[in-house]
Structures are given as C-alpha cells and as structure tokens.
Design an enzyme around this catalytic site. Structure first.
Site, mmCIF file in Angstrom:
data_model
loop_
_atom_site.group_PDB
_atom_site.id
_atom_site.type_symbol
_atom_site.label_atom_id
_atom_site.label_comp_id
_atom_site.label_asym_id
_atom_site.label_seq_id
_atom_site.Cartn_x
_atom_site.Cartn_y
_atom_site.Cartn_z
ATOM 1 C CB SER A 9 18.710 2.557 -40.014
ATOM 2 O OG SER A 9 18.905 1.885 -38.788
ATOM 3 C CG HIS A 34 22.551 0.644 -41.654
ATOM 4 N ND1 HIS A 34 23.853 0.713 -42.104
ATOM 5 C CD2 HIS A 34 22.592 0.938 -40.333
ATOM 6 C CE1 HIS A 34 24.649 1.037 -41.099
ATOM 7 N NE2 HIS A 34 23.910 1.173 -40.001
ATOM 8 C CG ASP A 36 21.855 -0.063 -36.816
ATOM 9 O OD1 ASP A 36 23.022 0.237 -37.115
ATOM 10 O OD2 ASP A 36 20.879 0.651 -37.111
ATOM 11 C CG MET A 38 23.281 -2.162 -31.561
ATOM 12 S SD MET A 38 22.278 -0.842 -30.811
ATOM 13 C CE MET A 38 21.869 0.129 -32.260
ATOM 14 C CG HIS A 68 26.761 -0.095 -37.957
ATOM 15 N ND1 HIS A 68 26.168 1.076 -37.545
ATOM 16 C CD2 HIS A 68 28.029 -0.057 -37.454
ATOM 17 C CE1 HIS A 68 27.039 1.779 -36.839
ATOM 18 N NE2 HIS A 68 28.168 1.099 -36.760
ATOM 19 C CG MET A 70 27.252 -0.263 -33.630
ATOM 20 S SD MET A 70 25.826 0.825 -33.445
ATOM 21 C CE MET A 70 24.672 -0.007 -34.543
ATOM 22 C CG MET A 140 29.223 5.747 -36.149
ATOM 23 S SD MET A 140 27.660 5.056 -36.733
ATOM 24 C CE MET A 140 26.564 5.455 -35.360
ATOM 25 C CG ASP A 174 24.291 4.920 -38.993
ATOM 26 O OD1 ASP A 174 23.127 5.353 -38.862
ATOM 27 O OD2 ASP A 174 24.679 3.847 -38.470
ATOM 28 N N GLY A 176 20.942 10.300 -37.362
ATOM 29 C CA GLY A 176 20.241 11.574 -37.411
ATOM 30 C C GLY A 176 20.147 12.179 -38.800
ATOM 31 N N GLY A 196 16.969 6.322 -40.764
ATOM 32 C CA GLY A 196 16.009 5.412 -40.141
ATOM 33 C C GLY A 196 14.629 5.997 -40.055
#
Length: 227
Positions: A9, A34, A36, A38, A68, A70, A140, A174, A176, A196
């Site tokens: 990530s 990946h 992200d 947002m 991804h 979001m 998630m 995805d 943690g 990540g």
C-alpha cells in the site's frame, strides 16, 4: 486456488518520491501496488486521484495499479482512473446501489473489477451474482480512511465465508496486515495481501514480501491437502 499476490500500500510510502517508492517495491518482489484513492466524502481523509496515478503510470512502465476507491459515487471516476492507467478498480459495495452496472462499466474500460466490504458489512452482502461478475473481493480488516490502524481479527471469518463460496476468486485483505497478522488471513483463504507500514517501513522489504507470499502459499498447500 488463485496464486499469492503481494500488493504494498503506497499510503505508507514517501509521497515525495512516489515513483521511486513504487519501483523499489517492484524490485523487491511486489507484483501489484495498492493505490488508496480517498475523496474526503466516503471517508474523511483525502489522498490521491487520477492525476497522481497518471504520473505513476508514466513513470513506472508496466506497473499494475490496484486502485482501492474509497469514494462516494464510484461510478463517476471509472473513466478517469482508466485513462490514468489503473489496472484494477475496486469500489466499496456500501457506496453504490448498482454494483453490477458499475462492474460492467469497469470491464468496458479494460480494468479488472473489485468489490470491497468494510468491517461492519457482512460477507452475505456480496451476492453470488456480484461476486461472479467481479474479478476480486476485498475484505477490509480496518475501517477505511487512514493507514496504520490495528488489525481487526473479527473480520477474518468473512474471508473464510467468501473462500468457501468462491474457491477460485481472488480475495484480498487490507488493513493492519503484516508478519504478525498474515497467518489467520492466509489460513482463512486470502491470496491477495495488502500491507503498508509492514513493508515500506521494513529495513529489508524484500524479506517481508517473501514472508507474506510464502505464508499464503503454505496455507494454500495445507488447504489443498485437506480437500
């Protein structure tokens, strides 16, 4: 069983050197990156959009961008992300009322289609029809919107439920995920692993990528032996 894929990530990368960071991950064994996206609406944070993805696509030839999304109204951004070089467009099921039409629109732009569910959404929200049309399902394991959150192990059973229903589908986790949490994800049946901080912050990222991949492959071998 679909093959193991590691997708670092970039949210955990140094954005000031984004192209170099992506090249570093690919050199160290990552197949996907990946990305992200947002929008400040579906989630409170704002990260990157199509202009940045376009720069990465031009600067890192051949990169597979696992986007991804979001975002609210994910149907609005399909063309922009495709034009920017996106390889996979993963939208949140919670953000649309027409997932099948959206999947069709994604495929029309020659991208793979992914369907994501947040921690409070049950796996049963993904119907057989939607899953069959999609190329990937994303569970998630943190709440979408920011990196560095603690892994939510209560989400792992959803991976098992989806793997039982769709044995040949790419299933991504995805949030943690790292060396300490990959075990239950792999045992549950996830084959696409997003990590990540665990990768970008590692002294030897190639060793972390190799560990994550081998853990998935070992779990798959055990599952195949039981079947």
């Amino acid at each position: 069983m679909p093959r193991a894929i590691i997708s670092p990530s970039v949210l955990a990368s140094d954005f000031g050197h984004l192209n170099a960071e992506c090249k570093r991950m690919i050199k160290n064994g990552a197949e996907w990156l990946h990305m992200d996206v947002m929008d400040g609406h579906f989630v409170p944070n704002i990260t990157m959009g199509a202009p940045i993805l376009s720069c990465v696509s031009k600067g890192v030839p051949g990169i597979f961008m696992d986007c991804h999304m979001m975002v609210a109204h994910p149907e609005r951004w399909v063309n922009d992300i495709a034009d920017a070089g996106g390889s996979l467009y993963c939208f949140h099921l919670e953000a649309t009322s027409e997932p099948l039409l959206l999947i069709d629109a994604i495929h029309e732009r020659n991208m793979k289609a992914g369907v994501a569910i947040s921690p409070d959404t049950p796996s049963t929200a993904i119907t057989d029809e939607v899953a069959d049309a999609a190329d990937m399902l994303l569970v998630m394991t943190v709440y979408p919107g920011r990196g560095g959150q603690r892994f939510l192990d209560r989400c792992v059973p959803k991976v098992s439920e989806l793997r039982a229903r769709f044995p040949h589908k790419d299933i991504e986790v995805d949030g943690g995920v790292g060396p300490k949490t990959i075990g239950p994800c792999a045992d549950a049946g996830s084959n696409v692993i997003v990590a990540g901080t665990a990768i970008f912050g590692a002294e030897k990222p190639e060793e972390v990528i190799a560990l994550l991949k081998s853990t998935v492959e070992t779990a798959q071998a055990k599952a195949a032996g039981r079947s």
